[in-house]
Design a protein around this motif. Structure first.
Motif, PDB file in Angstrom:
ATOM      1  N   SER A 207       9.111  -5.273  -1.850  1.00 41.37           N
ATOM      2  CA  SER A 207       9.100  -3.974  -1.175  1.00 41.37           C
ATOM      3  C   SER A 207       7.728  -3.760  -0.557  1.00 41.37           C
ATOM      4  O   SER A 207       6.766  -4.452  -0.909  1.00 41.37           O
ATOM      5  N   PRO A 208       7.599  -2.785   0.341  1.00 39.58           N
ATOM      6  CA  PRO A 208       6.287  -2.526   0.952  1.00 39.58           C
ATOM      7  C   PRO A 208       5.213  -2.130  -0.053  1.00 39.58           C
ATOM      8  O   PRO A 208       4.024  -2.298   0.222  1.00 39.58           O
ATOM      9  N   PHE A 209       5.624  -1.623  -1.219  1.00 42.22           N
ATOM     10  CA  PHE A 209       4.626  -1.161  -2.188  1.00 42.22           C
ATOM     11  C   PHE A 209       4.317  -2.209  -3.258  1.00 42.22           C
ATOM     12  O   PHE A 209       3.683  -1.913  -4.250  1.00 42.22           O
ATOM     13  N   THR A 232      14.294  -7.370   2.086  1.00 44.46           N
ATOM     14  CA  THR A 232      13.435  -6.535   1.261  1.00 44.46           C
ATOM     15  C   THR A 232      14.128  -5.204   1.006  1.00 44.46           C
ATOM     16  O   THR A 232      15.130  -4.874   1.645  1.00 44.46           O
ATOM     17  N   HIS A 233      13.587  -4.439   0.043  1.00 44.71           N
ATOM     18  CA  HIS A 233      14.025  -3.049  -0.150  1.00 44.71           C
ATOM     19  C   HIS A 233      13.325  -2.186   0.895  1.00 44.71           C
ATOM     20  O   HIS A 233      12.139  -2.362   1.152  1.00 44.71           O
ATOM     21  N   LEU A 234      14.039  -1.204   1.440  1.00 46.74           N
ATOM     22  CA  LEU A 234      13.385  -0.293   2.384  1.00 46.74           C
ATOM     23  C   LEU A 234      14.111   1.050   2.437  1.00 46.74           C
ATOM     24  O   LEU A 234      15.338   1.102   2.403  1.00 46.74           O
ATOM     25  N   ALA A 235      13.298   2.102   2.515  1.00 49.50           N
ATOM     26  CA  ALA A 235      13.800   3.468   2.697  1.00 49.50           C
ATOM     27  C   ALA A 235      14.840   3.842   1.645  1.00 49.50           C
ATOM     28  O   ALA A 235      15.843   4.491   1.941  1.00 49.50           O
ATOM     29  N   GLU A 240       9.290   6.477  -1.591  1.00 48.74           N
ATOM     30  CA  GLU A 240       8.879   5.270  -0.873  1.00 48.74           C
ATOM     31  C   GLU A 240       8.394   5.608   0.527  1.00 48.74           C
ATOM     32  O   GLU A 240       7.389   5.068   0.996  1.00 48.74           O
ATOM     33  N   ASN A 241       9.109   6.508   1.194  1.00 45.85           N
ATOM     34  CA  ASN A 241       8.656   6.930   2.530  1.00 45.85           C
ATOM     35  C   ASN A 241       7.263   7.532   2.454  1.00 45.85           C
ATOM     36  O   ASN A 241       6.388   7.244   3.293  1.00 45.85           O
ATOM     37  N   GLU A 242       7.043   8.368   1.448  1.00 46.65           N
ATOM     38  CA  GLU A 242       5.729   9.006   1.291  1.00 46.65           C
ATOM     39  C   GLU A 242       4.658   7.967   0.970  1.00 46.65           C
ATOM     40  O   GLU A 242       3.533   8.043   1.480  1.00 46.65           O
ATOM     41  N   PHE A 243       5.000   6.988   0.151  1.00 48.23           N
ATOM     42  CA  PHE A 243       4.057   5.921  -0.189  1.00 48.23           C
ATOM     43  C   PHE A 243       3.617   5.178   1.073  1.00 48.23           C
ATOM     44  O   PHE A 243       2.427   4.897   1.268  1.00 48.23           O
ATOM     45  N   CYS A 244       4.585   4.826   1.928  1.00 49.66           N
ATOM     46  CA  CYS A 244       4.256   4.097   3.161  1.00 49.66           C
ATOM     47  C   CYS A 244       3.362   4.928   4.072  1.00 49.66           C
ATOM     48  O   CYS A 244       2.428   4.402   4.695  1.00 49.66           O
ATOM     49  N   LEU A 245       3.619   6.216   4.151  1.00 47.50           N
ATOM     50  CA  LEU A 245       2.779   7.087   4.982  1.00 47.50           C
ATOM     51  C   LEU A 245       1.356   7.150   4.439  1.00 47.50           C
ATOM     52  O   LEU A 245       0.381   7.091   5.210  1.00 47.50           O
ATOM     53  N   GLN A 246       1.223   7.234   3.129  1.00 48.44           N
ATOM     54  CA  GLN A 246      -0.107   7.304   2.527  1.00 48.44           C
ATOM     55  C   GLN A 246      -0.844   5.976   2.603  1.00 48.44           C
ATOM     56  O   GLN A 246      -2.043   5.931   2.881  1.00 48.44           O
ATOM     57  N   MET A 247      -0.116   4.876   2.351  1.00 50.34           N
ATOM     58  CA  MET A 247      -0.750   3.558   2.275  1.00 50.34           C
ATOM     59  C   MET A 247      -1.029   2.973   3.658  1.00 50.34           C
ATOM     60  O   MET A 247      -2.079   2.373   3.903  1.00 50.34           O
ATOM     61  N   LEU A 253      10.128   2.015   8.532  1.00 50.92           N
ATOM     62  CA  LEU A 253      10.599   1.157   9.630  1.00 50.92           C
ATOM     63  C   LEU A 253       9.461   0.805  10.581  1.00 50.92           C
ATOM     64  O   LEU A 253       9.399  -0.319  11.098  1.00 50.92           O
ATOM     65  N   ASP A 254       8.568   1.751  10.838  1.00 47.16           N
ATOM     66  CA  ASP A 254       7.405   1.443  11.681  1.00 47.16           C
ATOM     67  C   ASP A 254       6.553   0.364  11.025  1.00 47.16           C
ATOM     68  O   ASP A 254       6.032  -0.538  11.701  1.00 47.16           O
ATOM     69  N   TYR A 255       6.398   0.458   9.700  1.00 46.23           N
ATOM     70  CA  TYR A 255       5.652  -0.566   8.986  1.00 46.23           C
ATOM     71  C   TYR A 255       6.344  -1.916   9.125  1.00 46.23           C
ATOM     72  O   TYR A 255       5.700  -2.948   9.373  1.00 46.23           O
ATOM     73  N   LEU A 256       7.657  -1.925   8.991  1.00 47.76           N
ATOM     74  CA  LEU A 256       8.420  -3.174   9.114  1.00 47.76           C
ATOM     75  C   LEU A 256       8.174  -3.819  10.485  1.00 47.76           C
ATOM     76  O   LEU A 256       7.969  -5.029  10.580  1.00 47.76           O
ATOM     77  N   GLU A 257       8.188  -2.992  11.521  1.00 47.19           N
ATOM     78  CA  GLU A 257       7.945  -3.522  12.864  1.00 47.19           C
ATOM     79  C   GLU A 257       6.525  -4.062  13.001  1.00 47.19           C
ATOM     80  O   GLU A 257       6.297  -5.089  13.653  1.00 47.19           O
TER      81      GLU A 257
END
Length: 452
Positions: A207-209, A232-235, A240-247, A253-257
């Motif tokens: 996962s992204p985290f 991978t796991h996503l959304a 998880e969405n908040e984690f991606c925004l903070q990290m 999805l923007d991170y995935l791209e």
């Protein structure tokens, strides 16, 4: 000489396409060679006839997301009634103690359980590689061969432990170099390309985290080099969405791209919390999503937007998910769950039992980029499941296909993989399920009692 088998006159049949196979199908070797229409006779010579008049015929079900090792930690008291992140934090220290015999037993038990539910192809996401388990994929391939399932083993990874802001214990993570070397190794050793493949490998940072951005990019490059899939796991949750925004300062999805994953060789587990614009972009990229209804309900994660995703061009299939977030490994039951949870998001006339069956067959095959399974059609692999309606739960049912889903089918009568019977009369053909269960229970107790 290879003989031709006619599965004759099924009570009902779901082909996952518009072809008429109500008179049955002909199988030679590993392949479907003819569909017989209602009232018709085979064009080709037949050597054996299987009377299917009391059975409902489906393509073999395809499970696009699982964690077979988690069969060892079903209904663990400390992990009950928790949201995703606290649930993971509770179970990671237990999972860190996985040993080779435990993973072998868990893989056998999970695949057997799925096979008995009519599931012929399983994509498993294994991402735990503590020091005792560095060759986890090798162990799983061996276990799968003993059961006879068609498998896609995804070489998962975690490189961000608790010391680096991740969730898993340090003992479960590996360096980026270790991960990439083993990814390259298992692709070279086990991946089979082309129609009829029994074992395929995909690459699957957890996962992204739990991994670095650089590992995500390098994994994408390695997958492209070898022409294998990414997963991978996503959304899955708002957390998880908040984690991606903070990290990362980006939505998932923007991170995935940003790490080169937004393309048609990627499929995502869960895919719940996407907005309209993200769904449009996913459809344009032909991303796949594994919809995991029971897991999403157990962890109260949300309801995936299956119909909107399909309409946008996203490939949608079903996943049982890990048996610690579902507590079962039964894909025909997951078909019913997909219908029912769909009715909470959509109107009753907007999602049907046929939608749910399609997601579990052709839809799931498309998610895995497999054109040889998921349908009953000439040239496709002879993967199929036959279900009996001779149970109290089906008594009084008038539409056999609808009854399978609405009345709650839970086990297949017969299951075939690549032209070979793997289940007959509700029993495994080649394995002693009681012996598998005894060993599995022993290994489950050992794992939970040795928590590190």
């Amino acid at each position: 000489m290879t003989q031709t088998l006619w599965l004759k006159n099924p009570l009902a049949v779901f082909t996952a396409n518009t072809s008429d196979a109500r008179g049955g199908i002909l199988i030679r070797g590993t392949t479907i060679i003819e569909l017989v229409p209602l009232g018709g006779q085979p064009v080709q010579p037949v050597d054996q006839v299987f009377d299917a008049t009391k059975l409902v015929l489906l393509p073999g079900l395809v499970n696009t997301h699982h964690h077979l090792y988690q069969t060892l930690t079903r209904a663990v008291p400390a992990a009950l009634n928790k949201r995703l992140f606290p649930w993971l934090k509770t179970l990671y220290p237990i999972w860190a103690g996985l040993q080779p015999d435990m993973l072998h037993s868990a893989t056998q038990l999970g695949l057997a359980e799925l096979l008995l539910s009519g599931c012929t192809t399983v994509a498993d996401h294994h991402y735990l590689f503590p020091d005792a388990l560095t060759e986890a994929i090798d162990i799983q391939v061996q276990a799968a061969a003993s059961i006879g399932s068609r498998v896609v083993f995804t070489r998962g990874s975690m490189s961000l432990g608790e010391q680096d802001g991740g969730l898993p214990p340090q003992s479960t993570v590996q360096s980026d170099d270790q991960i990439l070397r083993d990814c390259d190794r298992v692709i070279g050793r086990f991946h089979q390309a082309g129609d009829g493949a029994m074992v395929q490998i995909a690459l699957a940072p957890c996962s992204p985290f739990s991994v670095t951005s650089e590992l995500m990019r390098q994994t994408a490059a390695l997958a492209k080099q070898h022409q294998v899939m990414l997963h991978t796991h996503l959304a899955e949750t708002f957390d998880e969405n908040e984690f991606c925004l903070q990290m990362f300062g980006l939505r998932p999805l923007d991170y995935l791209e940003s790490v080169d994953w937004l393309h048609d060789k990627t499929w995502l587990a869960h895919g719940i919390h996407f907005n309209d614009e993200e769904i449009r972009r996913m459809g344009a990229a032909r991303i796949g999503v594994s919809h995991c209804p029971s897991s999403n309900m157990v962890l109260a994660s949300g309801i995936a937007r299956t119909k909107e995703m399909e309409a946008a061009g996203v490939k949608v299939g079903l996943g049982v998910d890990g048996s610690a977030s579902n507590d079962g490994s039964n894909l025909i039951q997951e078909v019913r769950q997909a219908l029912l949870i769909g009715r909470l998001r959509y109107q009753a006339d907007e999602v049907s039992h046929l939608d749910a069956l399609r997601w579990a067959t052709k839809g799931s095959a498309q998610v895995l980029n497999r054109n040889d399974i998921g349908e009953l059609a000439v040239g496709k692999q002879a993967d199929l499941a036959l279900f009996s309606l001779d149970e109290a739960r089906f008594s009084g049912a008038h539409d056999p296909l609808a009854a399978l889903v609405l009345c709650g089918a839970h086990r297949a009568e017969h299951v075939m993989v690549a032209g070979q019977w793997r289940v007959t009369d509700h029993r495994l053909v080649d394995q002693d399920l009681d012996a598998i269960q005894r060993e599995h229970r022993h290994q489950a107790i050992q794992l939970v009692n040795r928590q590190v």
